[in-house]
Design a protein around this motif. Structure first.
Motif: not given
Length: 381
Positions: A36-46, A353-360
């Motif tokens: 997974a390439t996100g630099m943030t949002g690891y809680q949403e990923t997990l 599209p809910e962007a959790a985590g991610g852009p809007h």
């Protein structure tokens, strides 16, 4: 937090081995290794149920500095099969944190490994493709290497797996609409994130969250105005029951919106096939072209399968639902990222599209869904 000196080993099914330190729970875990390439949002990923059955590798090197909190989880627990990080944070540095990432992994029994060259593992997977793997930590790190490899190679392949039953709600739940009411929607929980429910409720929908095995009779008894298929784990080719249900929804021209797994199931219901990607799309920085507007949106992804449909022009649905077009294209590899039916009220996108985590960038799709439901009701009258 004091980082452990307990050993851990990551073993891939091709025999590749990476030594590191135990992180999270101790023991053995098996699954498909993905990055997974996100630099943030690891809680949403997990806490994204779509990651069930997968050992997630974070390409960002430093993970855990914001800890874990009680406000941001996307479901009732951590779902990843295992977790791979390079440099776990030694301290938690965020005022919202309720616990550390390491403690949260332990609490949910998630076996992880740290101190691994995650860039090397990522490059290997990009070349060889996603593959089964195992993390052996603590005492299990001392198991015979051939025994470890045997366990990895005997683990189930992701292709052919139907995992919705593992992550779906057991009983129906209703979340009331907020603001001006648009109608009611049956949300088939194939691995839903809480942010999708909140987005639908905030657009004026009474959201009936239903188990993965909901029947058409249950939908009819609720008298819903629309149907939503969520994201979720597993192979869309193994979800025949959900495809059959969706075909009845389309037959009755009930407005439909699907995301991620729901996009793949709409593709199947329309008569197209699906296939497994070499290493999938996971992260919060994937560029997607909206063909109708020419706009490029940066989107959040988590999928290892895709729809096999003609990318250009308008195609007749092989299953008799009229004209269909591919609405969105992934710009990294030209993968189908959205479908739009032109003769029935149905559309879907492959991303989140809910962007959790991610852009809007793609959040407006929930507005589009609400508008479609309003228009369908007006046309019906």
């Amino acid at each position: 937090m004091t980082l452990t000196a307990d050993p851990a080993i990551l073993v891939l099914e091709d025999g590749t081995r990476h030594r590191g330190r135990a992180y999270g729970a101790r023991g053995t875990t098996l699954g498909e290794v993905v990055f997974a390439t996100g630099m943030t949002g690891y809680q949403e990923t997990l806490t994204d149920p779509s990651y069930a059955g997968q050992i997630v590798l974070q390409t960002a090197p430093h993970i855990g500095n914001t800890g874990m909190n009680d406000e941001d989880p996307e479901s009732r627990r951590i779902w990843v099969a295992g977790y791979i990080v390079r440099d776990p944070s030694r301290v938690v540095s965020n005022w919202r944190a309720d616990t550390s990432l390491d403690a949260a992994l332990v609490a949910d029994g998630i076996v992880g490994i740290s101190g691994v060259d995650t860039r090397a593992v990522t490059r290997h997977i990009r070349s060889a493709g996603s593959m089964r793997g195992g993390i052996f930590s603590g005492a299990d790190a001392a198991l015979d290497p051939q025994e470890q490899l045997r366990q990895v190679r005997e683990a189930p392949q992701m292709a052919g797996l139907n995992l919705s039953a593992q992550v779906s709600v057991a009983d129906a739940v209703m979340v009331p609409a907020r603001g001006e009411r648009v109608g009611s929607v049956a949300l088939i929980d194939l691995g839903i994130k809480q942010a999708s429910i909140e987005n639908l409720a905030s657009r004026g929908f009474d959201v009936h969250v239903l188990p993965h095995d909901a029947t058409y009779e249950q939908l009819a008894a609720l008298g819903v105005d629309a149907v939503f298929y969520s994201n979720g784990p597993g192979d869309p080719a193994a979800a025949d029951d959900q495809v059959a249900l969706l075909r009845r929804v389309l037959d009755d021209r009930i407005p439909f919106f699907g995301i991620c797994f729901g996009n793949q199931l709409l593709g199947r219901a329309l008569g197209f096939g699906t296939y497994k990607l070499p290493f999938g799309h996971r992260g919060i920085n994937q560029p997607v072209l909206d063909k109708a507007t020419g706009r490029v949106e940066i989107t959040a992804h988590n999928h290892g399968f895709a729809v096999d449909a003609p990318r250009e022009g308008i195609t007749d649905s092989p299953n008799g639902y009229g004209r269909v077009e591919v609405s969105h294209i992934g710009l990294n590899d030209n993968v189908v990222e959205g479908l739009r039916a032109l003769d029935i009220p149905a559309f879907s996108v492959q991303y989140h599209p809910e962007a959790a985590g991610g852009p809007h960038d793609a959040n407006h799709l929930f507005d589009r869904f609400a508008d479609m439901v309003r228009t369908h009701r007006e046309d019906a009258h």
